[in-house]
Design a protein around this motif. Structure first.
Motif, short mmCIF file in Angstrom:
data_model
loop_
_atom_site.label_atom_id
_atom_site.label_comp_id
_atom_site.label_asym_id
_atom_site.label_seq_id
_atom_site.Cartn_x
_atom_site.Cartn_y
_atom_site.Cartn_z
N GLY A 107 0.80 -1.23 0.00
CA GLY A 107 0.00 0.00 0.00
C GLY A 107 0.82 1.27 0.00
O GLY A 107 0.27 2.37 0.08
N ALA A 108 2.12 1.14 -0.10
CA ALA A 108 2.97 2.34 -0.06
C ALA A 108 2.95 3.04 -1.42
O ALA A 108 2.52 2.48 -2.43
CB ALA A 108 4.40 1.93 0.27
N PHE A 109 3.38 4.29 -1.42
CA PHE A 109 3.61 5.02 -2.66
C PHE A 109 5.09 5.40 -2.62
O PHE A 109 5.47 6.37 -1.98
CB PHE A 109 2.71 6.27 -2.69
CG PHE A 109 2.65 6.94 -4.04
CD1 PHE A 109 3.77 7.05 -4.85
CD2 PHE A 109 1.44 7.46 -4.49
CE1 PHE A 109 3.69 7.67 -6.09
CE2 PHE A 109 1.36 8.08 -5.73
CZ PHE A 109 2.48 8.19 -6.53
N ARG A 143 -0.65 15.19 -10.63
CA ARG A 143 -0.05 14.76 -9.37
C ARG A 143 -1.14 14.56 -8.32
O ARG A 143 -1.20 13.52 -7.67
CB ARG A 143 0.89 15.86 -8.85
CG ARG A 143 2.31 15.63 -9.22
CD ARG A 143 3.17 16.67 -8.52
NE ARG A 143 4.25 17.07 -9.39
CZ ARG A 143 4.99 18.16 -9.19
NH1 ARG A 143 4.74 18.96 -8.16
NH2 ARG A 143 5.96 18.45 -10.00
N ALA A 144 -2.00 15.57 -8.21
CA ALA A 144 -3.07 15.48 -7.22
C ALA A 144 -3.94 14.27 -7.53
O ALA A 144 -4.36 13.53 -6.63
CB ALA A 144 -3.90 16.75 -7.25
N GLU A 145 -4.18 14.04 -8.84
CA GLU A 145 -5.05 12.93 -9.22
C GLU A 145 -4.42 11.59 -8.91
O GLU A 145 -5.10 10.65 -8.49
CB GLU A 145 -5.40 13.03 -10.70
CG GLU A 145 -6.87 13.32 -10.87
CD GLU A 145 -7.23 13.55 -12.31
OE1 GLU A 145 -7.62 12.58 -12.96
OE2 GLU A 145 -7.11 14.70 -12.77
N LEU A 146 -3.10 11.51 -9.13
CA LEU A 146 -2.41 10.25 -8.84
C LEU A 146 -2.47 9.94 -7.35
O LEU A 146 -2.67 8.80 -6.94
CB LEU A 146 -0.94 10.33 -9.30
CG LEU A 146 -0.69 10.12 -10.78
CD1 LEU A 146 0.80 10.26 -11.09
CD2 LEU A 146 -1.16 8.73 -11.21
N LYS A 147 -2.31 10.98 -6.54
CA LYS A 147 -2.33 10.77 -5.10
C LYS A 147 -3.72 10.29 -4.66
O LYS A 147 -3.86 9.40 -3.83
CB LYS A 147 -1.95 12.05 -4.36
CG LYS A 147 -1.46 11.79 -2.95
CD LYS A 147 -0.48 12.83 -2.46
CE LYS A 147 0.02 12.47 -1.07
NZ LYS A 147 1.04 13.40 -0.58
N ALA A 195 -4.99 6.62 -3.01
CA ALA A 195 -5.87 6.45 -1.86
C ALA A 195 -7.07 5.59 -2.22
O ALA A 195 -7.48 4.70 -1.47
CB ALA A 195 -6.31 7.81 -1.34
N GLU A 196 -7.63 5.82 -3.41
CA GLU A 196 -8.85 5.10 -3.82
C GLU A 196 -8.59 3.63 -4.08
O GLU A 196 -9.37 2.77 -3.69
CB GLU A 196 -9.41 5.73 -5.11
CG GLU A 196 -10.17 7.02 -4.87
CD GLU A 196 -10.47 7.73 -6.19
OE1 GLU A 196 -10.83 8.90 -6.14
OE2 GLU A 196 -10.30 7.09 -7.26
N THR A 197 -7.49 3.34 -4.77
CA THR A 197 -7.27 1.95 -5.18
C THR A 197 -6.63 1.12 -4.08
O THR A 197 -6.82 -0.09 -4.04
CB THR A 197 -6.33 1.87 -6.40
OG1 THR A 197 -5.11 2.53 -6.06
CG2 THR A 197 -6.94 2.55 -7.61
N MET A 251 8.71 14.33 -3.46
CA MET A 251 8.37 14.81 -2.12
C MET A 251 6.87 14.83 -1.91
O MET A 251 6.35 14.37 -0.90
CB MET A 251 8.91 16.24 -1.92
CG MET A 251 10.40 16.38 -1.93
SD MET A 251 11.17 15.60 -0.53
CE MET A 251 10.63 16.67 0.78
N SER A 252 6.16 15.39 -2.92
CA SER A 252 4.75 15.65 -2.70
C SER A 252 3.89 14.39 -2.83
O SER A 252 2.82 14.32 -2.26
CB SER A 252 4.27 16.72 -3.67
OG SER A 252 4.58 16.33 -4.98
N LEU A 253 4.36 13.40 -3.58
CA LEU A 253 3.50 12.24 -3.84
C LEU A 253 3.70 11.10 -2.86
O LEU A 253 2.74 10.47 -2.45
CB LEU A 253 3.78 11.71 -5.25
CG LEU A 253 3.22 12.50 -6.43
CD1 LEU A 253 3.64 11.88 -7.73
CD2 LEU A 253 1.70 12.55 -6.34
N SER A 254 4.95 10.85 -2.48
CA SER A 254 5.21 9.52 -1.95
C SER A 254 5.11 9.40 -0.44
O SER A 254 5.18 10.37 0.31
CB SER A 254 6.60 9.06 -2.41
OG SER A 254 7.48 10.14 -2.43
#
Lengths: 371, 593
Positions: free
Chosen positions: A29-31, A179-183, A187-189, A204-207
């Motif tokens: 479940g990590a990014f 980026r926002a959508e990937l994050k 969360a959704e998947t 930094m912002s995504l992971s």
């Protein structure tokens, strides 16, 4: 759900070593982003996890399954690893419509017609591409092509999603949106995401965790703020953060109480480590000061001259001259400074880093003051 | 040991490895083993040579052939002079082919020239026609009475007698061969021009590079790999071309290596012929080696990524009309005019008289002629048509399929030793002159070897030699087209578990449909017009159109020969149109359109 373990992974292309003895555990479940300058082995690592590239040595586990082992001669093919892969150039099939691009893989997995259509509708809505379903990739903009590529990758609901610089072909505005959508997607998947990028802000912002590589060697593997606050070495400190960290060479002049005296020309600093460390006088060190850790203040004991001032509205980036030393400083708020003006400065917070000059390794984190 | 077994299993799990392995074995037998035979033939005494080599017995070891070529008083006339002639003709043909084909490709693809559709369709025609039919057309027009016989159409119309240098020898050979291969240059160079990412050129435009400079610094370097491939293909074809120099060189005793080889192979000195064949092959191999070294360092530009882009056509402005008209006339002259000459020559009753009263369809339809039945009522001609079409279809299916698979496997394993080996194997047949190739197959398959039966006299042997001989075209086009598809396009399907055959049939082949179909079409058209390769191997039951033509031509049945030439061209054009209709792709569409 899968946890990925890399043990002693090495990849050689002829004589050059792309990845050197890499150990890495990616939690379920990590990014995780694989970050580094070009040629550092990040894409190779990702492709080895996917099974598109064969490691020279080492073992890879996905979940409880051994998918690769050079010693045991195991090499599970890419399609049996239950992964999704998002390519840098999208790799959409140019002769298929958006609809077909998305459903082709599912048809192949022998999904029923109604399931496929249901999933297709979901994805079209989720990625906001309903109106393009019957277009060909060449009729779409870069951003739209990217959405289709993501939809195609997500279609079979892979538990592990591997992405190779997916946003690097998009313009800045679109990149921020995606980026926002990937994050959100992460969360959704609830899937595990492994993401390759050379853009430290993206990492930094995504992971949830950043894996920083240089020349095939792991530099640091920590949470983004940890990397930012406690960089393992000078390279990491310098690579992460924008504007970049101030790295100033210093000589250790002596110890007094809990303070370590540092000197560079006319600039003297006392460093207070958060834990006791033994640093003998005469040792060469590098002090790392993030731009936001220097404050313009009347009570400041050092005096610097403004070399340039770049106001962005929300903050202003200053380039200061402190004797011969150049310092980047971020001042928050809408404010501008005339070039050449003299300002008093001081250091704030407990996030100042001290590195060994020779090895580049972090010695300690702490607070510091000009004297 | 266990790990070794795993490695073998993992190796064999990849289809590209299996393809390479199978091809390496089969092609070694069909391509490399013939070299052993041909080499042995140059060192042994042949039955017809006993008188030349005193005290020798058939099959005995001898150095006679090699010493005759390199170290005898006859060296100059037997070898050095024909070699010089061959080099001049081959290089000249390259210049003509690349110049004409390259300029046409650029005009047709990158500018707003008019009437592109008709011109690109027509421009392929010389390639569809056998190169020696263009020579025949040249002869129809420009033959003079200096060498004997009646003068051609040009003299009949203008009254001007053509000089020998214009009618025969190196000049017409270079022009005819060069024009014949110009479409090839157009196909290869045009393919790159068409698929090239226009950003590369636009990048130069924004930097205020002049059009001229951009052409020379960006466009031409990018098409250099295609130009080099064209160069080696045309050069080796020029070196091994037989029909054209035989037809246009012989009247003035202008010998090149191939005609010299034919003279020896068909005469009383076959060993010498084989030695010349080996030298021809060696020259071609050297050219390929040089090519590999040059291309090896900058082998491929991935010109098609998953992203699409379009380029804008260059405006010719004031020159648009003059250039368009000039090109149309030019294309007309090299395509339609020769056909008209065949038609006229097949109609004239008495040669040399081009008045309307002297024309009739008797050589087409009359069944009670003195020589033989008219071509349309002739059982031999009909059998030949059936055989030619069947052979061309089978060879193109064979070569096209193997070439496509080979291209895929070679590109996927690019750089690996096995891949390089197979890549070279698929290309070698191009370097072996057809005449020599068939001579070797003749001796190789005359007896059975182990599980391989004696195939001489069978139709199967024609199919095998045709497939192998045309494999280079198909595999080149396979390699080129696979290089243009970024590997990610396939990997995207790999990770979804799409099986290999489905990736091939539903993703890779459809994307490169046009160039893969051209990989089938090129062998087809080549096979339809092939003479040299089959002339030693056919039997009455496997007679082909071209061999009928050869028979009639050497017997002096000029009207029949011209009529059959027309039939051959007509059949090929019809087939092209048919495939075009069925698949929506064609040689010309693969690049121009």
């Amino acid at each position: 759900m899968p946890k990925i373990v890399l043990k002693g992974i090495t990849k050689r292309f002829g004589k050059s070593v792309a990845v050197d003895n890499l150990d890495l555990t990616i939690e379920d479940g990590a990014f995780v982003t694989l970050l580094g300058p070009s040629g550092c082995g990040k894409t190779t690592t990702l492709r080895m996890i996917a099974g598109l590239e064969t490691p020279t040595e080492g073992e890879i586990y996905i979940g409880d399954n051994l998918v690769f082992s050079s010693e045991k001669g195991v090499d599970v093919s890419a399609d049996k690893r239950n992964i999704g892969f998002l390519f840098q150039n999208y790799a959409l099939w140019p002769h298929m419509t958006v609809r077909k691009n998305i459903t082709f893989g599912l048809e192949n997995l022998k999904w029923s017609k109604s399931d496929i259509n249901k999933r297709l509708d979901e994805l079209l809505v989720q990625m906001h591409i309903e109106e393009y379903a019957d277009r060909y990739p060449s009729e779409l903009s870069g951003g739209q092509q990217q959405r289709v590529a993501i939809a195609r990758t997500l279609a079979s609901k892979p538990a592990l999603l591997l992405m190779d610089e997916p946003l690097s072909n998009l313009d800045a505005k679109l990149r921020l949106d995606m980026r926002a959508e990937l994050k959100k997607l992460h969360a959704e998947t609830g899937s595990t995401f492994v993401y390759v990028t050379h853009d430290q802000q993206e990492a930094m912002s995504l992971s949830t965790k950043v894996c920083l590589l240089k020349n095939g060697l792991l530099q640091q593997y920590s949470a983004p703020l940890e990397i930012y606050g406690r960089p393992a070495n000078v390279f990491t400190a310098d690579f992460v953060g924008s504007p970049s960290i101030n790295l100033v060479d210093m000589d250790v002049s002596g110890t007094s109480g809990d303070g370590i005296g540092l000197k560079n020309g006319s600039c003297s600093i006392v460093f207070h480590p958060e834990k006791n460390v033994d640093i003998p006088a005469g040792r060469k060190v590098v002090i790392g000061i993030r731009p936001e850790m220097i404050r313009i203040s009347d009570s400041g004991r050092a005096h610097a001259v403004i070399d340039s001032s770049l106001p962005y509205g929300m903050e202003t980036v200053l380039c200061l001259k402190l004797g011969d030393i150049q310092l980047l400083v971020v001042v928050f708020g809408s404010i501008d400074f005339p070039k050449g003006s003299r300002e008093s400065i001081e250091m704030t917070g407990n996030g100042i880093c001290l590195f060994d000059k020779e090895s580049g390794e972090l010695l300690s984190v702490g607070s510091a003051e000009f004297v | 040991m266990a790990i070794r077994a795993y490695k073998v299993r993992n190796f064999l799990r990849k289809p590209q490895n299996i393809i390479l392995l199978v091809l390496a074995i089969i092609l070694s037998y069909l391509v490399l083993v013939p070299f052993v035979y041909i080499l042995a033939d140059t060192f042994s005494v042949h039955p017809s040579e006993i008188m030349r080599i005193p005290g020798s017995r058939v099959g005995e070891f001898t150095l006679y052939h090699w010493s005759k070529i390199f170290a005898s008083a006859d060296s100059y006339t037997t070898f050095v002079q024909p070699l010089a002639h061959s080099l001049v003709c081959a290089l000249g043909s390259c210049v003509v082919a690349i110049g004409v084909g390259g300029i046409f490709a650029w005009l047709a693809i990158r500018t707003d020239m008019k009437w592109k559709k008709i011109m690109t369709t027509l421009f392929i025609m010389p390639y569809i026609m056998p190169s020696w039919t263009l020579a025949l057309a040249w002869n129809n027009f420009f033959k003079n009475s200096l060498v004997g016989g009646v003068p051609g159409i040009f003299t009949a119309i203008t009254g001007i007698s053509t000089p020998n240098w214009f009618a025969y020898g190196p000049f017409p050979i270079i022009m005819v061969t060069g024009l014949h291969y110009a479409p090839f240059a157009y196909i290869l160079i045009g393919g790159i021009l068409r698929n090239m990412d226009s950003n590369l050129e636009e990048a130069a435009i924004v930097m205020k590079t002049s059009k001229f400079r951009m052409m020379f610094r960006i466009t031409i370097p990018l098409v250099t790999p295609a130009v080099l491939s064209t160069f080696i293909l045309v050069f080796s074809s020029g070196m091994s071309s037989f029909g054209t120099p035989q037809f246009l060189g012989l009247p003035v005793k202008y010998y090149v290596l191939t005609t010299q080889m034919y003279r020896n192979l068909n005469g009383t000195n076959p060993g010498l012929g084989y030695a010349i064949a080996l030298i021809l092959i060696a020259i071609s191999l050297a050219i390929m080696g040089i090519n590999q070294i040059i291309l090896g360092t900058r082998k491929s530009y991935t010109t098609v990524s998953g992203k699409s882009s379009n380029f804008s056509l260059m405006k010719l402005k004031k020159l648009r009309m003059p250039i368009s008209v000039f090109m149309l006339v030019f294309v007309f002259i090299i395509t339609i005019v020769p056909l008209v000459s065949f038609a006229i020559e097949s109609l004239v009753t008495v040669p040399g008289d081009y008045s309307l009263e002297n024309m009739s369809f008797r050589y087409w339809t009359d069944s009670d002629l003195a020589l033989t039945e008219g071509v349309l009522v002739n059982a031999t001609v009909w059998r030949a048509i059936r055989n030619s079409v069947l052979l061309a279809v089978l060879c193109s299916v064979g070569a096209g399929t193997v070439g496509c698979l080979a291209g895929y496997a070679i590109v996927r394993r690019w750089g690996a030793k096995l891949s390089t080996f197979v890549n070279n194997l698929t290309f070698i047949p191009y370097l072996i002159p057809s005449m020599a190739f068939s001579a070797i197959y003749l001796s190789m398959f005359a007896k059975s070897h182990g599980p391989i039966p004696a195939l001489y006299g069978t139709f199967a042997l024609l199919i095998i030699i045709g497939t192998v001989k045309y494999l280079p075209m198909a595999s080149r086009s396979g390699v080129n087209s696979m290089f243009q598809i970024s590997a990610q396009i396939e990997e995207a399907a790999v990770v979804m578990g799409v099986p290999w055959w489905k990736r091939m049939t539903q993703i890779l082949i459809p994307i490169q449909k046009a160039s893969i179909v051209s990989g089938y079409l090129l062998p087809f058209t080549s096979c339809m017009r092939e003479l040299d390769l089959f002339v030693l191997l056919y039997t009455p039951s496997s007679i082909l159109l071209t061999t009928v033509l050869f028979q009639y031509n050497s017997k002096g049945f000029d009207q029949y020969a011209n009529a059959i030439t027309l039939i051959i061209i007509l059949l090929v054009v019809l087939m092209n149109a048919l495939v075009n209709k069925l698949t929506g792709a064609s040689i010309s569409k693969g690049v121009g359109g």
